[in-house]
Design a protein around this motif. Sequence first.
Motif, mmCIF file in Angstrom:
data_model
loop_
_atom_site.group_PDB
_atom_site.id
_atom_site.type_symbol
_atom_site.label_atom_id
_atom_site.label_comp_id
_atom_site.label_asym_id
_atom_site.label_seq_id
_atom_site.Cartn_x
_atom_site.Cartn_y
_atom_site.Cartn_z
ATOM 1 N N ARG A 82 8.334 14.738 3.992
ATOM 2 C CA ARG A 82 8.290 15.293 2.628
ATOM 3 C C ARG A 82 9.698 15.487 2.075
ATOM 4 N N SER A 83 10.606 16.043 2.883
ATOM 5 C CA SER A 83 11.978 16.260 2.406
ATOM 6 C C SER A 83 12.715 14.931 2.221
ATOM 7 N N ALA A 84 12.470 13.976 3.108
ATOM 8 C CA ALA A 84 13.115 12.663 2.985
ATOM 9 C C ALA A 84 12.632 11.938 1.734
ATOM 10 N N CYS A 85 11.360 12.091 1.397
ATOM 11 C CA CYS A 85 10.830 11.462 0.181
ATOM 12 C C CYS A 85 11.522 12.016 -1.059
ATOM 13 N N ARG A 86 11.728 13.323 -1.083
ATOM 14 C CA ARG A 86 12.466 13.916 -2.213
ATOM 15 C C ARG A 86 13.875 13.338 -2.296
ATOM 16 N N LYS A 87 14.519 13.239 -1.149
ATOM 17 C CA LYS A 87 15.906 12.758 -1.110
ATOM 18 C C LYS A 87 16.021 11.296 -1.525
ATOM 19 N N PHE A 88 15.119 10.447 -1.033
ATOM 20 C CA PHE A 88 15.240 9.004 -1.242
ATOM 21 C C PHE A 88 14.402 8.463 -2.392
ATOM 22 N N GLY A 89 13.602 9.305 -3.047
ATOM 23 C CA GLY A 89 12.859 8.878 -4.226
ATOM 24 C C GLY A 89 11.540 8.180 -3.965
ATOM 25 N N LEU A 90 10.830 8.560 -2.917
ATOM 26 C CA LEU A 90 9.521 7.992 -2.636
ATOM 27 C C LEU A 90 8.432 8.969 -3.065
ATOM 28 N N TRP A 91 7.257 8.440 -3.407
ATOM 29 C CA TRP A 91 6.092 9.274 -3.627
ATOM 30 C C TRP A 91 5.617 9.745 -2.267
ATOM 31 N N TYR A 92 5.228 11.012 -2.159
ATOM 32 C CA TYR A 92 4.734 11.574 -0.903
ATOM 33 C C TYR A 92 3.267 11.939 -1.060
ATOM 34 N N SER A 93 2.434 11.402 -0.181
ATOM 35 C CA SER A 93 1.015 11.731 -0.168
ATOM 36 C C SER A 93 0.745 12.560 1.078
ATOM 37 N N ARG A 94 0.433 13.821 0.880
ATOM 38 C CA ARG A 94 0.290 14.773 1.982
ATOM 39 C C ARG A 94 -0.956 14.501 2.820
ATOM 40 N N PRO A 95 -1.033 15.110 3.997
ATOM 41 C CA PRO A 95 -2.246 14.978 4.820
ATOM 42 C C PRO A 95 -3.474 15.437 4.050
ATOM 43 N N GLY A 96 -4.549 14.702 4.195
ATOM 44 C CA GLY A 96 -5.794 15.071 3.531
ATOM 45 C C GLY A 96 -6.051 14.344 2.225
ATOM 46 N N ASN A 97 -5.084 13.570 1.735
ATOM 47 C CA ASN A 97 -5.268 12.853 0.469
ATOM 48 C C ASN A 97 -6.099 11.584 0.617
ATOM 49 N N GLY A 98 -6.398 11.200 1.828
ATOM 50 C CA GLY A 98 -7.214 10.004 2.032
ATOM 51 C C GLY A 98 -6.418 8.867 2.643
ATOM 52 N N VAL A 99 -7.110 7.781 2.858
ATOM 53 C CA VAL A 99 -6.547 6.618 3.533
ATOM 54 C C VAL A 99 -5.634 5.847 2.578
ATOM 55 N N SER A 100 -4.431 5.564 3.034
ATOM 56 C CA SER A 100 -3.415 4.934 2.181
ATOM 57 C C SER A 100 -3.824 3.560 1.679
ATOM 58 N N HIS A 101 -4.515 2.778 2.490
ATOM 59 C CA HIS A 101 -4.849 1.410 2.098
ATOM 60 C C HIS A 101 -5.698 1.394 0.821
ATOM 61 N N LEU A 102 -6.670 2.264 0.754
ATOM 62 C CA LEU A 102 -7.518 2.327 -0.445
ATOM 63 C C LEU A 102 -6.746 2.850 -1.638
ATOM 64 N N TYR A 103 -5.888 3.828 -1.423
ATOM 65 C CA TYR A 103 -5.128 4.414 -2.522
ATOM 66 C C TYR A 103 -4.170 3.395 -3.131
ATOM 67 N N ILE A 104 -3.458 2.653 -2.288
ATOM 68 C CA ILE A 104 -2.506 1.665 -2.816
ATOM 69 C C ILE A 104 -3.252 0.573 -3.577
ATOM 70 N N TRP A 105 -4.406 0.156 -3.104
ATOM 71 C CA TRP A 105 -5.170 -0.883 -3.806
ATOM 72 C C TRP A 105 -5.696 -0.383 -5.133
ATOM 73 N N ASN A 106 -6.199 0.840 -5.161
ATOM 74 C CA ASN A 106 -6.894 1.343 -6.351
ATOM 75 C C ASN A 106 -6.005 2.040 -7.368
ATOM 76 N N VAL A 107 -4.900 2.629 -6.943
ATOM 77 C CA VAL A 107 -4.101 3.443 -7.846
ATOM 78 C C VAL A 107 -2.695 2.887 -8.068
ATOM 79 N N LEU A 108 -1.986 2.580 -7.001
ATOM 80 C CA LEU A 108 -0.580 2.195 -7.135
ATOM 81 C C LEU A 108 -0.341 0.691 -7.154
ATOM 82 N N GLY A 109 -1.296 -0.097 -6.709
ATOM 83 C CA GLY A 109 -1.096 -1.531 -6.621
ATOM 84 C C GLY A 109 -1.182 -2.222 -7.965
ATOM 85 N N PHE A 110 -0.371 -3.237 -8.160
ATOM 86 C CA PHE A 110 -0.368 -4.016 -9.384
ATOM 87 C C PHE A 110 -0.406 -5.494 -9.031
#
Length: 127
Positions: A82-110
């Motif tokens: 979480r702290s590294a994401c703030r420092k380096f400019g990445l989006w952070y998805s905390r535990p419990g937000n769901g499986v990353s593969h589905l999220y990247i396909w449905n929300v962040l993927g272009f």
Amino acid sequence: MRKNVSRKLIESHLVEGNFRPGEEIGIKIDQTLTQDATGTMVMLEFEAMGIPRVMTELSAQYVDHNLIQEDFKNADDHLFLRSACRKFGLWYSRPGNGVSHLYIWNVLGFPEKHCSVPIAILPLQVH
């Protein structure tokens, strides 16, 4: 000659070299996806190389693999991520937000964006 989607995507992102079998090339990466099992090492490497911020259009860090809290190690890694994401400019998805593969396909993927994953589990073209 007709080109498949992978070839079109790689050719459109080619920044160095010639796109011929057996030759080394450099490509522009639009997005990156790391998860808790690989992200800790990636962030440590960013620090070691002195990289101030990610240079992609979008980079996301998910905590969806190491969720069992048997001791302090996973929780400490999650705080570090979480702290590294703030420092380096990445989006952070905390535990419990769901499986990353589905999220990247449905929300962040272009379409027509190249997504790099430390362990290649996603197709080049994210839908």
